[in-house]
Design a protein around this motif. Structure first.
Motif, PDB file in Angstrom:
ATOM      1  N   GLN A  54       1.001  -0.955  -0.074  1.00 42.72           N
ATOM      2  CA  GLN A  54      -0.002   0.276   0.250  1.00 42.72           C
ATOM      3  C   GLN A  54       1.122   0.961   0.071  1.00 42.72           C
ATOM      4  O   GLN A  54       0.353   2.527  -0.357  1.00 42.72           O
ATOM      5  N   ILE A  55       2.320   1.305   0.228  1.00 41.25           N
ATOM      6  CA  ILE A  55       2.856   2.613   0.276  1.00 41.25           C
ATOM      7  C   ILE A  55       3.218   3.485  -1.373  1.00 41.25           C
ATOM      8  O   ILE A  55       3.699   2.160  -1.863  1.00 41.25           O
ATOM      9  N   PRO A  56       3.059   3.952  -1.469  1.00 42.11           N
ATOM     10  CA  PRO A  56       3.388   4.925  -3.286  1.00 42.11           C
ATOM     11  C   PRO A  56       4.642   5.431  -2.612  1.00 42.11           C
ATOM     12  O   PRO A  56       5.826   5.355  -1.738  1.00 42.11           O
ATOM     13  N   LEU A  57       5.582   5.372  -3.810  1.00 43.12           N
ATOM     14  CA  LEU A  57       6.897   5.869  -3.999  1.00 43.12           C
ATOM     15  C   LEU A  57       7.342   6.670  -2.943  1.00 43.12           C
ATOM     16  O   LEU A  57       7.888   7.671  -2.664  1.00 43.12           O
ATOM     17  N   TYR A  58       6.448   8.217  -3.185  1.00 45.28           N
ATOM     18  CA  TYR A  58       5.624   8.914  -2.677  1.00 45.28           C
ATOM     19  C   TYR A  58       5.715   9.133  -1.100  1.00 45.28           C
ATOM     20  O   TYR A  58       6.756  10.125  -0.933  1.00 45.28           O
ATOM     21  N   GLY A  59       5.856   8.099  -1.377  1.00 49.15           N
ATOM     22  CA  GLY A  59       5.297   8.285   0.809  1.00 49.15           C
ATOM     23  C   GLY A  59       7.134   7.616   1.115  1.00 49.15           C
ATOM     24  O   GLY A  59       7.234   8.078   1.956  1.00 49.15           O
ATOM     25  N   ARG A  60       7.625   6.699   0.645  1.00 49.67           N
ATOM     26  CA  ARG A  60       8.887   6.561   0.191  1.00 49.67           C
ATOM     27  C   ARG A  60       9.860   7.310   0.378  1.00 49.67           C
ATOM     28  O   ARG A  60      10.468   7.909   1.000  1.00 49.67           O
ATOM     29  N   LEU A  61       9.720   8.582  -0.597  1.00 41.08           N
ATOM     30  CA  LEU A  61      10.328   9.893  -0.740  1.00 41.08           C
ATOM     31  C   LEU A  61      10.460  10.191   0.279  1.00 41.08           C
ATOM     32  O   LEU A  61      11.112  11.284   0.834  1.00 41.08           O
ATOM     33  N   LEU A  62       8.923  10.819   0.995  1.00 39.78           N
ATOM     34  CA  LEU A  62       8.525  11.855   1.301  1.00 39.78           C
ATOM     35  C   LEU A  62       9.592  11.809   2.926  1.00 39.78           C
ATOM     36  O   LEU A  62       9.628  12.561   3.934  1.00 39.78           O
ATOM     37  N   ALA A  63       9.344  10.645   3.989  1.00 38.28           N
ATOM     38  CA  ALA A  63      10.172  10.023   4.421  1.00 38.28           C
ATOM     39  C   ALA A  63      12.383  10.342   4.392  1.00 38.28           C
ATOM     40  O   ALA A  63      12.682  10.241   5.466  1.00 38.28           O
ATOM     41  N   ASN A  64      12.124  10.506   3.335  1.00 43.28           N
ATOM     42  CA  ASN A  64      13.746  10.715   2.817  1.00 43.28           C
ATOM     43  C   ASN A  64      14.440  12.356   3.017  1.00 43.28           C
ATOM     44  O   ASN A  64      15.088  12.500   2.921  1.00 43.28           O
ATOM     45  N   VAL A  65      13.102  13.108   2.903  1.00 32.81           N
ATOM     46  CA  VAL A  65      13.565  14.231   2.701  1.00 32.81           C
ATOM     47  C   VAL A  65      14.343  15.461   4.163  1.00 32.81           C
ATOM     48  O   VAL A  65      14.209  14.573   5.000  1.00 32.81           O
ATOM     49  N   GLY A  66      15.446  15.652   3.455  1.00 33.06           N
ATOM     50  CA  GLY A  66      16.607  15.828   4.492  1.00 33.06           C
ATOM     51  C   GLY A  66      17.556  15.118   4.676  1.00 33.06           C
ATOM     52  O   GLY A  66      18.240  15.504   5.868  1.00 33.06           O
ATOM     53  N   ARG A  67      17.659  13.833   4.496  1.00 35.01           N
ATOM     54  CA  ARG A  67      17.984  12.740   5.661  1.00 35.01           C
ATOM     55  C   ARG A  67      18.908  11.946   4.468  1.00 35.01           C
ATOM     56  O   ARG A  67      19.576  11.081   4.471  1.00 35.01           O
ATOM     57  N   GLY A  68      19.579  12.980   3.361  1.00 35.94           N
ATOM     58  CA  GLY A  68      21.026  12.606   2.526  1.00 35.94           C
ATOM     59  C   GLY A  68      20.996  12.255   1.393  1.00 35.94           C
ATOM     60  O   GLY A  68      19.480  12.374   0.912  1.00 35.94           O
ATOM     61  N   THR A  69      21.675  11.926   0.672  1.00 40.08           N
ATOM     62  CA  THR A  69      22.362  12.215  -0.502  1.00 40.08           C
ATOM     63  C   THR A  69      21.620  10.414  -1.282  1.00 40.08           C
ATOM     64  O   THR A  69      21.910   9.712  -0.108  1.00 40.08           O
ATOM     65  N   ILE A  70      20.399  11.067  -2.138  1.00 38.41           N
ATOM     66  CA  ILE A  70      20.054   9.955  -2.979  1.00 38.41           C
ATOM     67  C   ILE A  70      20.565   9.665  -4.720  1.00 38.41           C
ATOM     68  O   ILE A  70      21.158  10.936  -5.201  1.00 38.41           O
ATOM     69  N   SER A  71      20.149   9.033  -4.895  1.00 36.99           N
ATOM     70  CA  SER A  71      20.826   9.005  -6.664  1.00 36.99           C
ATOM     71  C   SER A  71      19.288   8.551  -7.360  1.00 36.99           C
ATOM     72  O   SER A  71      18.666   7.602  -7.174  1.00 36.99           O
ATOM     73  N   VAL A  72      18.617   9.178  -8.638  1.00 38.22           N
ATOM     74  CA  VAL A  72      17.967   9.671  -8.918  1.00 38.22           C
ATOM     75  C   VAL A  72      18.380   8.956 -10.985  1.00 38.22           C
ATOM     76  O   VAL A  72      19.002   9.481 -11.933  1.00 38.22           O
ATOM     77  N   ARG A  73      18.043   7.433 -11.114  1.00 36.00           N
ATOM     78  CA  ARG A  73      18.469   7.743 -12.563  1.00 36.00           C
ATOM     79  C   ARG A  73      16.743   7.682 -14.109  1.00 36.00           C
ATOM     80  O   ARG A  73      16.359   7.935 -13.649  1.00 36.00           O
ATOM     81  N   LEU A  74      17.634   8.849 -14.512  1.00 38.06           N
ATOM     82  CA  LEU A  74      16.646   8.817 -15.345  1.00 38.06           C
ATOM     83  C   LEU A  74      16.882   8.919 -16.876  1.00 38.06           C
ATOM     84  O   LEU A  74      18.018   7.984 -16.909  1.00 38.06           O
TER      85      LEU A  74
END
Length: 185
Positions: A36-56
């Motif tokens: 039931q967890i959307p990607l949006y919710g996962r990203l929201l929990a990571n705001v300001g928590r460190g560096t991520i890499s996003v592949r486009l």
């Protein structure tokens, strides 16, 4: 004594089976909750928590933006990259993300309504020059003049010139579905 051992053994088996059943139920509930967890919710929990890499998508090889999530909407992610520039990324363009911490948050009703279109209208209102990269990797530089329900108008001009009619080379109408990223200059 023999009967007591038999009953003790039966009790132990029953307890073991109940424990296995409980563990299976917990695992099943965990899988259902995660589903039931959307990607949006996962990203929201990571705001300001460190560096991520996003592949486009786009370009001859993989295009990766490395940065810290600074804000998230239901269909977009705002990263502050290593050069301290803001990059708006439509979630539809994301191919994979590495570096996310576990966990998720649920957004408020108001936050869930702040879509990519609203974020793009904010960039347009600021009249900021942007580098817009489409999903094929083509880069256009200019100012977002208007944002429709499923497209935007970009006035292309040199990056070092302000958005004035005499500086506009051409105007592009770009479907929002074709956006890879939007970086403020």
């Amino acid at each position: 004594m023999r009967w007591e051992r038999l009953f003790a053994e039966l009790d132990a088996r029953f307890d073991a089976e109940m424990s296995l059943e409980r563990d299976a139920e917990i695992a099943d509930r965990t899988r259902r909750e995660r589903a039931q967890i959307p990607l949006y919710g996962r990203l929201l929990a990571n705001v300001g928590r460190g560096t991520i890499s996003v592949r486009l998508p786009g370009g001859p090889g993989p295009r990766v933006i490395v940065g810290t999530p600074s804000d998230v909407g239901p269909d977009w992610l705002l990263l502050v990259d290593t050069a301290h520039q803001s990059v708006l990324v439509p979630l539809a363009a994301v191919r994979s993300i590495t570096g996310l911490h576990p966990g998720a948050l649920e957004a408020s009703l108001v936050a869930r309504r702040f879509t990519l279109g609203a974020a793009l209208r904010g960039v347009s209102r600021d009249r900021a020059a942007v580098d817009l990269v489409d999903v094929e990797g083509q880069v256009l530089t200019g100012t977002i003049d208007a944002v429709g329900s499923d497209h935007l108008d970009l006035a292309e001009h040199a990056p070092d010139e302000p958005r004035r009619a005499r500086h506009v080379v051409r105007t592009h109408v770009i479907p929002i579905a074709a956006l890879g990223s939007v970086r403020r200059r």
